[in-house]
Write a protein that holds these residues in place. Structure first.
Motif, PDB file in Angstrom:
ATOM      1  N   ALA A  71       0.844  -1.194   0.000  1.00 56.40           N
ATOM      2  CA  ALA A  71       0.000   0.000   0.000  1.00 56.40           C
ATOM      3  C   ALA A  71       0.877   1.239   0.000  1.00 56.40           C
ATOM      4  CB  ALA A  71      -0.909  -0.010   1.220  1.00 56.40           C
ATOM      5  N   LYS A  72       0.532   2.210  -0.834  1.00 58.01           N
ATOM      6  CA  LYS A  72       1.312   3.435  -0.947  1.00 58.01           C
ATOM      7  C   LYS A  72       0.379   4.646  -0.944  1.00 58.01           C
ATOM      8  CE  LYS A  72       4.997   1.348  -3.749  1.00 58.01           C
ATOM      9  NZ  LYS A  72       5.740   1.433  -5.028  1.00 58.01           N
ATOM     10  N   PRO A  73       0.894   5.805  -0.547  1.00 57.08           N
ATOM     11  CA  PRO A  73       0.082   7.020  -0.625  1.00 57.08           C
ATOM     12  C   PRO A  73      -0.270   7.346  -2.076  1.00 57.08           C
ATOM     13  CG  PRO A  73       1.999   7.336   0.791  1.00 57.08           C
ATOM     14  CD  PRO A  73       2.205   6.044   0.070  1.00 57.08           C
ATOM     15  N   VAL A 123      -5.046   2.152  -1.640  1.00 57.41           N
ATOM     16  CA  VAL A 123      -4.366   3.418  -1.894  1.00 57.41           C
ATOM     17  C   VAL A 123      -4.602   4.306  -0.684  1.00 57.41           C
ATOM     18  CG1 VAL A 123      -4.213   5.444  -3.379  1.00 57.41           C
ATOM     19  CG2 VAL A 123      -4.725   3.204  -4.371  1.00 57.41           C
ATOM     20  N   LYS A 124      -3.539   4.660   0.002  1.00 61.17           N
ATOM     21  CA  LYS A 124      -3.669   5.495   1.186  1.00 61.17           C
ATOM     22  C   LYS A 124      -4.055   6.926   0.803  1.00 61.17           C
ATOM     23  CE  LYS A 124      -0.270   2.920   3.935  1.00 61.17           C
ATOM     24  NZ  LYS A 124       1.014   3.013   4.690  1.00 61.17           N
ATOM     25  N   ALA A 125      -4.916   7.511   1.632  1.00 66.14           N
ATOM     26  CA  ALA A 125      -5.360   8.878   1.345  1.00 66.14           C
ATOM     27  C   ALA A 125      -4.198   9.854   1.479  1.00 66.14           C
ATOM     28  CB  ALA A 125      -6.506   9.254   2.276  1.00 66.14           C
ATOM     29  N   GLY A 126      -3.584   9.874   2.653  1.00 64.78           N
ATOM     30  CA  GLY A 126      -2.378  10.673   2.876  1.00 64.78           C
ATOM     31  C   GLY A 126      -2.391  12.032   2.217  1.00 64.78           C
ATOM     32  N   ASP A 127      -1.443  12.203   1.275  1.00 57.98           N
ATOM     33  CA  ASP A 127      -1.249  13.503   0.624  1.00 57.98           C
ATOM     34  C   ASP A 127      -1.936  13.575  -0.732  1.00 57.98           C
ATOM     35  OD1 ASP A 127       0.312  11.657  -0.624  1.00 57.98           O
ATOM     36  OD2 ASP A 127       2.128  12.892  -0.713  1.00 57.98           O
ATOM     37  N   ALA A 128      -3.043  12.857  -0.910  1.00 56.20           N
ATOM     38  CA  ALA A 128      -3.724  12.813  -2.209  1.00 56.20           C
ATOM     39  C   ALA A 128      -4.146  14.200  -2.673  1.00 56.20           C
ATOM     40  CB  ALA A 128      -4.943  11.900  -2.132  1.00 56.20           C
ATOM     41  N   LYS A 129      -3.863  14.490  -3.944  1.00 53.94           N
ATOM     42  CA  LYS A 129      -4.268  15.751  -4.554  1.00 53.94           C
ATOM     43  C   LYS A 129      -5.022  15.454  -5.839  1.00 53.94           C
ATOM     44  CE  LYS A 129      -0.259  18.268  -2.745  1.00 53.94           C
ATOM     45  NZ  LYS A 129       0.951  19.039  -3.099  1.00 53.94           N
ATOM     46  N   ALA A 130      -6.100  16.186  -6.062  1.00 53.87           N
ATOM     47  CA  ALA A 130      -6.948  15.945  -7.232  1.00 53.87           C
ATOM     48  C   ALA A 130      -6.208  16.278  -8.522  1.00 53.87           C
ATOM     49  CB  ALA A 130      -8.213  16.778  -7.133  1.00 53.87           C
TER      50      ALA A 130
END
Length: 322
Positions: A71-73, A123-130
């Motif tokens: 699993a990764k950000p 998929v980790k939420a973490g630093d997710a950007k649209a």
């Protein structure tokens, strides 16, 4: 000392000459455009695995399945235009994101646990950007039983597929009749090749359409009109469309040179934008589509603000005053 300096200058001059040749003189190759900001993460559209590999292709070179299983950000998400599946969301490394029919979006809940997670790492939420040009409000997260926060798109939990070996693979599409690549709105990516509202399923990445008013103009793989912005420059390669501008004028993602029909490949290079997005160019001019065009054949972006114009097959601005 002088010998070393002279050699260094010669190498630099050769690099500049190569880029100059690609931009505005001779047909380009796979040379990237001038880097004016942070480079995109490995595997973003335009990197290895894209252009030459469409979604649904088999495993290629790159990350192994075992490496993909962790699993990764999510990082900076991107949207890739696939001729087979339409718009597909990828993570910051260019890997396809999937949704599971047995999950629920409202309330968000993941039903992929245990051994399922080994095949479909979350998929980790973490630093997710649209991705640029998409609705950031659709991004969310769901807390799993172990406390991990998993990325959701419109409520649907997101996963990768352990058997996708390189950026651009979508080997998980349709697995078990329950796993599908995710579109930017969280819906299933199209499997019919014609989700664009009537565009032929076999269009090249860039091709030519004869418009009754504008004549021959360039269109993308979904038949949507391609535009240029007069405030951009080809050399040095710069863009004046940033931030909110990209919501109305999404960039055309990199296209393989052998996926072009009837359109010039002179200066056909990838532009490394300052915002990290990779953009296709024609003769080093950045190209875009228009959010106001709702279906193939629309040319609603033509002449907007006196600065946006459809593009001819030889990269001229159609209808612009000389």
């Amino acid at each position: 000392m002088n010998t070393w300096r002279n050699a260094s200058l010669a190498v630099t001059a050769a690099a500049v000459l190569a880029l100059t040749t690609a931009c505005g003189q001779d047909p380009g190759t796979n040379t990237n455009g001038q880097s004016v900001g942070a480079a995109s993460p490995a595997g973003q559209p335009g990197s290895a695995g894209y252009g030459d590999t469409d979604y649904g292709a088999g495993a290629g070179a790159g990350a192994t399945g075992a490496a993909a299983a962790a699993a990764k950000p999510a990082g900076q998400l991107a949207v890739f235009e696939s001729k087979k599946l339409g718009k597909v969301v990828t993570d910051s490394e260019g890997f396809t994101l999937y949704r599971f029919d047995k999950d629920t979006p409202s309330p968000p809940k993941s039903n992929c646990v245990g051994d399922c997670e080994k095949t479909w790492p979350i998929v980790k939420a973490g630093d997710a950007k649209a991705p640029a040009g998409t609705d950031a409000a659709l991004l969310g997260e769901v807390t799993r039983a172990d406390g991990t926060k998993q990325l959701t798109i419109d409520g649907w939990p997101m996963y990768r597929y352990a058997k996708d070996a390189s950026a651009g693979d979508a080997n998980g599409q349709g697995v078990g009749g329950t796993w599908f690549a995710s579109a930017p709105d969280g819906k299933k990516a199209s499997t019919g090749g014609s989700a664009s509202g009537g565009a032929p399923a076999d269009l090249a990445g860039l091709s030519v359409r004869k418009d009754p008013k504008l004549g021959d103009i360039v269109v993308d793989a979904k038949g949507m009109t391609v535009y240029r912005f007069t405030k951009d420059t080809a050399w040095p390669m710069k863009t004046a469309c940033t931030g909110a501008c990209l919501d109305k004028w999404p960039v055309v993602a990199p296209v393989a040179k052998n996926d072009v029909e009837g359109v010039t490949t002179k200066g056909f290079v990838t532009f490394d934008r300052p915002d990290g997005i990779k953009q296709q160019t024609l003769n080093c001019s950045p190209i875009y589509t228009f959010a106001g065009d709702k279906k193939p054949g629309d040319t609603n972006g033509q002449g907007v603000g006196g600065t946006w114009y459809a593009v001819s097959p030889d990269n001229e601005l159609v209808g612009a005053s000389k």
